[in-house]
Design a protein around this motif. Structure first.
Motif, PDB file in Angstrom:
ATOM      1  N   THR A 143       0.829  -1.212   0.000  1.00  0.00           N
ATOM      2  CA  THR A 143       0.000   0.000   0.000  1.00  0.00           C
ATOM      3  C   THR A 143       0.859   1.254   0.000  1.00  0.00           C
ATOM      4  N   SER A 198      -4.382   1.845  -7.733  1.00  0.00           N
ATOM      5  CA  SER A 198      -5.820   2.018  -7.510  1.00  0.00           C
ATOM      6  C   SER A 198      -6.048   2.610  -6.137  1.00  0.00           C
ATOM      7  N   ARG A 200      -7.687   3.035  -2.767  1.00  0.00           N
ATOM      8  CA  ARG A 200      -8.498   2.142  -1.932  1.00  0.00           C
ATOM      9  C   ARG A 200      -9.292   2.902  -0.886  1.00  0.00           C
ATOM     10  N   CYS A 201      -8.748   4.038  -0.459  1.00  0.00           N
ATOM     11  CA  CYS A 201      -9.387   4.724   0.669  1.00  0.00           C
ATOM     12  C   CYS A 201      -8.862   6.166   0.751  1.00  0.00           C
TER      13      CYS A 201
END
Ligand SMILES: C[S@@+](CC[C@H](N)C(=O)[O-])C[C@H]1O[C@@H](n2cnc3c(N)ncnc32)[C@H](O)[C@@H]1O
Length: 241
Positions: A143, A198, A200-201
């Motif tokens: 991440t 991408s 995610r949050c």
């Protein structure tokens, strides 16, 4: 070219203000950091229970030290030798002098479970190049976590562009301020997508005194997913051949 001149000014300003910055962080002079954003980024990283972290634009290393104290293996990188010296002298961890331009061309041979950028993505081309290299720095299912100025707090107009910097709120001892490249929320998302990541949050830590966002935190993962066998063979402790 104007954009490149601005990128160079960012580096000049951080070289020139390294000592003042170190003092400002050490003395906890920046109120929003003390009240909100320091804990927000530590929590965001530790929520992923990473084994390994790369702290990009680590400055004098406070975040790397906080994560190491929680048992995480951290590499800190920054372009300013004086800041890296200071970080190394405080914790003796793994700190390296590298620019984002270096990292974009593969100069950092390790991968990590989390790559964190805490208020350190300031430019345009330098940041786009770094983001493009991110899939090579993240472990499969790793991440990227970016904390940056919330676009609500930036001066108008609400369009991407270079803005004048300022050291207001950081205390004394600073000289020239660095310009920085403002991105709208949509533009941050596009930049991540262009880099093969991408979103995610998104988190928006709130300043307890103003009730407004103190920052925005993006968390993104590589689109490569876990099918990248090459990636799974490397880790933060092993160098690429
Ligand atoms: C606002 S400071 C944040 C430092 C640290 N992350 C923290 O939370 O205290 C921005 C940092 O980004 C680093 N930086 C900016 N542009 C860079 C580049 N192109 N390559 C490497 N480091 C860079 C600066 O040297 C500075 O240490």
């Amino acid at each position: 070219m104007q954009a490149s001149a601005d990128e160079a000014l960012i580096l000049d300003a951080w070289q020139a203000n390294a000592q003042a910055w170190e003092q400002a962080v050490r003395e906890g002079r920046i109120e929003s950091r003390k009240l909100v954003t320091d804990q927000a980024i530590v929590d965001a990283v530790l929520a992923h229970t990473p084994r390994t972290v790369i702290d990009v634009g680590c400055g004098e290393g406070w975040l790397a030290r906080a994560l190491a104290a929680a048992g995480v293996k951290v590499i800190g990188v920054d372009v300013v030798p004086a800041l890296i010296e200071s970080a190394s002298s405080k914790s003796g961890g793994d700190f390296r002098v590298l620019s984002y331009e270096d990292m974009a061309t593969g100069a950092l041979a390790e991968r990590a479970d989390v790559v964190v950028c805490n208020f350190s993505l300031l430019g345009r081309e330098s940041v786009d190049g770094l983001l493009a290299a991110m899939p090579e720095l993240l472990e499969p299912n790793g991440t990227l976590i970016i904390q940056t100025l919330h676009p609500l707090l930036a001066a108008e107009p609400y369009v991407d562009g270079w803005r004048e910097g300022s050291w207001v709120g950081c205390g004394t001892g600073f000289s020239q301020a660095a310009p920085w490249y403002f991105r709208t929320l949509g533009s941050w998302v596009s930049a991540l997508e262009r880099a093969g990541l991408s979103l995610r949050c998104i988190k928006e830590p709130i300043h307890p005194h103003t009730g407004r966002p103190a920052s925005v935190i993006f968390m993104a993962g590589s689109n490569q997913g876990n099918g990248d066998e090459q990636a799974s063979r490397r880790s933060i402790s092993r160098h690429r051949t």
